[in-house]
Design a protein around this motif. Structure first.
Motif, PDB file in Angstrom:
ATOM      1  N   GLN A   1       0.968  -1.143  -0.042  1.00 37.36           N
ATOM      2  CA  GLN A   1       0.047  -0.176   0.085  1.00 37.36           C
ATOM      3  C   GLN A   1       0.978   1.220   0.216  1.00 37.36           C
TER       4      GLN A   1
ATOM      5  N   GLU B   1       0.614   4.305  -2.393  1.00 40.12           N
ATOM      6  CA  GLU B   1       0.568   5.527  -1.963  1.00 40.12           C
ATOM      7  C   GLU B   1       1.560   6.609  -2.893  1.00 40.12           C
TER       8      GLU B   1
ATOM      9  N   GLN C   1       0.959   9.594  -5.549  1.00 41.31           N
ATOM     10  CA  GLN C   1       1.253  10.998  -5.247  1.00 41.31           C
ATOM     11  C   GLN C   1       2.161  11.496  -6.346  1.00 41.31           C
TER      12      GLN C   1
END
Ligand SMILES: Cc1cc2nc3c(=O)[nH]c(=O)nc-3n(C[C@H](O)[C@H](O)[C@H](O)COP(=O)(O)OP(=O)(O)OC[C@H]3O[C@@H](n4cnc5c(N)ncnc54)[C@H](O)[C@@H]3O)c2cc1C
Length: 344
Positions: free
Chosen positions: A316, A320, A324
């Protein structure tokens, strides 16, 4: 007896139980392993070397994990300057590069210090400092689980590209058993990577002695936190978590203007620095991303695992970070380590 965990077989030390673990310590073990796995009605096992480039699932693996631990180097003289070196899959790559340097054999001096086994190295065409496995690999032998037989694949058939190969894009089909490299008794291959030239204090294209290049690469890797240490805050890691992303010429011009290092890979593709992109949007060495998961204290592009980390959390964290970067720059980052075991 409890099942061994995949965590115990990987450098991240994450991952749940494997139903069976088969360690291959000698080439002669292979026929038995194939028979045993066949009797279990498995199509193909999960194959591991040193587990330095994998994220193993918290759910583990329902089936057999094969650990390649075969050792051995056989050198065959081709002519006065050329030697074919056949290496067992489980042989540590660091031992092979040290052996080649001691024998004054050139061609893999820039691969020194990369953790893992020789058999795993063709899987992502392992490389560094301007050199990669495809520069010297002549052929390899592999068990083809789809055809149920041994195959000899010349380098061209391995489809080695930048950190990619037919083995990486088709996980489970192949188990590499030996790799044969063609090395030369000569000065090192021409230096093509600017930071290495600077480390050596020589111009690009210079060909210093092999031992000088291996020493310079090791010193540079040490300074940049690119060596795997058994203890300390960066002991649990899988190296760089993202590949340097391919970019167009227009993107490359724009990124270079803002300071992003851009280089051309061995296939002629422009690639931007994934580490720079992460830092550009605010990530820094030591940054805590999630429970037990941080950017390494030495390097943003390496994530380290600590108490409380899970493989799910690690995966995860990668999602992430890449999300971004994509939002901020429009560039997609792809993970370098492969996921093994049962992932939802
Ligand atoms: C500190 C650090 C630095 C690193 N630096 C570099 C670097 O500079 N350049 C670079 O390219 N990589 C680097 N890596 C990544 C890694 O070391 C290499 O990719 C290495 O070749 C992986 O070897 P391994 O034995 O650990 O493979 P594993 O992690 O065990 O396996 C990797 C993949 O290969 C498959 N595999 C393993 N063995 C076989 C086999 N015999 N047959 C078929 N499939 C197999 C596995 O199923 C898995 O998909 C680094 C990693 C760390 C932790």
């Amino acid at each position: 007896m409890p099942s061994p965990t995949l965590a115990s077989l990987t450098t991240l030390r994450l991952g749940g139980p494997a139903e069976h673990v088969l360690t291959i310590s000698a080439p002669a073990d292979w026929a038995d392993a194939v028979r045993t796995i066949g009797q279990r009605h498995e199509q193909a096992p999960v194959v591991l070397g040193h587990g330095s480039n994998v994220i193993a699932s918290d759910a583990g693996h329902l089936g057999t994990a094969v650990v390649m631990n075969t050792r051995g180097i056989t050198a065959t003289r081709v002519d006065d300057t050329t030697v074919d070196v056949t290496v067992q899959a489980g042989h540590p790559l660091t031992n092979l590069t040290a052996w080649a340097a001691a024998e004054h054999l050139a061609g893999m001096e820039c691969l020194v210090g990369i953790p893992g086994t020789t058999g795993a190295a063709p899987v992502q065409n392992t490389g560094a400092y301007g050199q990669q496995v495809s520069d010297t690999l002549d052929h390899l032998t592999a068990w083809d689980w789809e055809m149920g037989r041994m195959r000899t694949l010349p380098t061209q058939a391995c489809r080695l590209r930048h950190r990619d190969s037919r083995f990486k894009s088709n996980p489970g089909r192949w188990t590499i058993l030996t790799a044969t490299f063609r090395l030369t008794r000569s000065p090192a291959a021409a230096i093509t990577y600017r930071p290495l030239a600077d480390e050596l204090g020589v111009p690009l294209s210079a060909r210093p002695p092999v031992a000088e290049v291996t020493a310079a690469v090791l010193a540079n890797r040490h300074r940049r936190g690119l060596l795997l240490t058994p203890h300390g805050p960066a002991a649990r890691q899988a190296g760089s978590v993202f590949l340097n992303p391919p970019v167009t010429a227009t993107q490359a011009t724009r990124l270079s203007a803002t300071g992003c290092p851009v280089h051309t890979d061995g296939d002629g593709q422009l690639r931007a620095s994934a580490g720079w992109l992460l830092e550009h949007i605010g990530y820094r060495p030591g940054y805590k991303i999630a429970s037990g998961i941080r950017c390494s204290e030495r390097r943003t592009l390496t994530l380290t695992a600590h108490d409380g980390a899970t493989a799910t959390g690690f995966a995860q964290a990668l999602t992430e970070l890449s999300t971004q970067v994509e939002i901020a720059t429009g560039i997609s980052l792809h993970p370098e380590p492969t996921q093994v075991g049962a992932w939802a």
